[in-house]
Design a protein around this motif. Structure first.
Motif, short mmCIF file in Angstrom:
data_model
loop_
_atom_site.label_atom_id
_atom_site.label_comp_id
_atom_site.label_asym_id
_atom_site.label_seq_id
_atom_site.Cartn_x
_atom_site.Cartn_y
_atom_site.Cartn_z
N GLN A 114 31.03 48.85 33.26
CA GLN A 114 31.28 49.32 34.62
C GLN A 114 32.62 50.04 34.71
O GLN A 114 32.76 51.03 35.44
CB GLN A 114 31.25 48.14 35.59
N LEU A 115 33.60 49.54 33.97
CA LEU A 115 34.92 50.18 33.96
C LEU A 115 34.83 51.59 33.38
O LEU A 115 35.41 52.54 33.92
CB LEU A 115 35.88 49.31 33.15
N HIS A 116 34.10 51.73 32.30
CA HIS A 116 33.91 53.06 31.69
C HIS A 116 33.19 53.99 32.67
O HIS A 116 33.57 55.17 32.80
CB HIS A 116 33.11 52.91 30.40
N LYS A 125 39.15 55.57 40.55
CA LYS A 125 40.28 54.87 39.95
C LYS A 125 40.55 53.52 40.63
O LYS A 125 41.00 52.58 39.97
CB LYS A 125 41.52 55.75 40.02
N ASP A 126 40.30 53.44 41.93
CA ASP A 126 40.52 52.17 42.63
C ASP A 126 39.58 51.09 42.11
O ASP A 126 39.99 49.95 41.85
CB ASP A 126 40.34 52.35 44.13
N LEU A 127 38.31 51.44 41.97
CA LEU A 127 37.34 50.48 41.44
C LEU A 127 37.69 50.11 40.00
O LEU A 127 37.59 48.94 39.60
CB LEU A 127 35.93 51.04 41.52
N ALA A 128 38.10 51.09 39.22
CA ALA A 128 38.48 50.82 37.83
C ALA A 128 39.65 49.84 37.76
O ALA A 128 39.67 48.94 36.91
CB ALA A 128 38.83 52.12 37.13
N ARG A 135 38.65 41.66 34.77
CA ARG A 135 38.47 41.37 33.34
C ARG A 135 39.63 40.55 32.80
O ARG A 135 39.44 39.66 31.96
CB ARG A 135 38.31 42.68 32.57
N LEU A 136 40.83 40.82 33.29
CA LEU A 136 41.99 40.04 32.87
C LEU A 136 41.87 38.59 33.33
O LEU A 136 42.23 37.66 32.60
CB LEU A 136 43.27 40.67 33.43
N ILE A 137 41.35 38.39 34.55
CA ILE A 137 41.14 37.02 35.05
C ILE A 137 40.18 36.27 34.14
O ILE A 137 40.42 35.10 33.78
CB ILE A 137 40.60 37.05 36.49
N LEU A 138 39.10 36.92 33.75
CA LEU A 138 38.14 36.28 32.85
C LEU A 138 38.76 35.98 31.50
O LEU A 138 38.50 34.94 30.89
CB LEU A 138 36.91 37.17 32.68
N LEU A 139 39.59 36.89 31.02
CA LEU A 139 40.25 36.67 29.74
C LEU A 139 41.21 35.48 29.82
O LEU A 139 41.28 34.66 28.90
CB LEU A 139 41.00 37.93 29.31
#
Length: 274
Positions: A114-116, A125-128, A135-139
């Motif tokens: 989705q990011l790509h 860019k806002d959604l990205a 993704r950082l939260i999941l990491l």
């Protein structure tokens, strides 16, 4: 009337118990959010794992005291008590299974796709930026899981049990206390009693807690995706859908498509006819 009076007394008892629990609940709620990815812990000991299970139980107590419908199992507080009891008796695998189920990373591959898409196809860019944050939260969540598993697996089983027993004593979960705590959750005090005062107390509390959790820089207005932008005033009707080419026709001239000549004849009065 007697049933209403009984309910009112029970509601007052629920609120009184929660007043004593609220400070600890707020700490436990924030701790759970941190463990679930708001923070990446550098270490995560056996004591921290006991703290996590304790926090889940406290949050379920809050849900039961304030009668949150159908959400009793979201924290699995009773199960956490059973895990703490079993852990002190040497049952480690069940704890590992629970921690893995709660903290295992969700599929980050989907977010990466989705990011790509947002960056190179939609130019959003806002959604990205939001996807990168998620993704950082999941990491972080996955890293916290690895830390706690590393702490558990680094010790011999007897050492794990001893550390769990010591931590359980600190958080008030001696086996004798756990039996009382499990029995307590079956009392009317922790039963579901829908009431306006309880619902209002919960809404005010969670509005406060939600604001604290969402105070991170990435969650501030202006850093979000278009889905949560401020609405444009005045708001349009919810079900309004304007059809292209629509013309509002209200006058007799507009509705007289064939151009017939007509006049509005006066209505006859029954009195005059007689």
């Amino acid at each position: 009337m007697e049933e209403t009076a009984t309910t009112e007394r029970l509601v007052k008892q629920k609120l009184a118990v929660f007043d004593r629990l609220q400070t600890e609940f707020e700490e436990c709620f924030r701790y759970i959010q941190d463990v679930h990815g708001q923070q990446r812990f550098s270490t995560f000991s056996v004591s921290d794992a006991v703290h996590y299970l304790h926090a889940l139980w406290i949050c379920e107590c809050k849900d039961r005291l304030l009668s949150i419908y159908k959400n009793f199992r979201r924290y699995e507080g009773r199960h956490c008590l059973e895990l703490l009891q079993g852990w002190q008796e040497g049952e480690i695998a069940n704890v590992v299974d629970f921690l893995y189920r709660k903290l295992d990373m969700l599929p980050v591959a989907d977010i990466t796709r989705q990011l790509h898409q947002a960056l190179y196809h939609d130019n959003d860019k806002d959604l990205a930026r939001r996807l990168e944050h998620g993704r950082l939260i999941l990491l972080n969540r996955g890293m916290n899981l690895m830390h706690v598993l590393d702490a558990i697996f680094a010790l011999k089983e007897d050492q794990i049990v001893k550390e769990a027993q010591f931590a359980c004593m600190q958080y008030g979960h001696h086996p004798s206390q756990i039996a009382e705590q499990i029995a307590m959750m079956d009392t009317p005090l922790y039963s579901f009693i829908p009431h306006r005062v309880l619902a209002q107390r919960n809404m005010m509390l969670m509005n406060k807690m939600g604001a604290n959790v969402m105070s991170k820089p990435a969650d501030q207005p202006g850093q979000r995706s278009w889905r949560v932008l401020e609405p444009t005033e005045p708001l349009s009707p919810f079900a309004e859908h304007v059809i292209e080419g629509y013309l509002e026709l209200t006058s007799p001239l507009s509705n007289n498509i064939k151009g017939h000549r007509f006049i509005d004849r006066p209505e006859h009065s029954e009195t005059l006819d007689m």
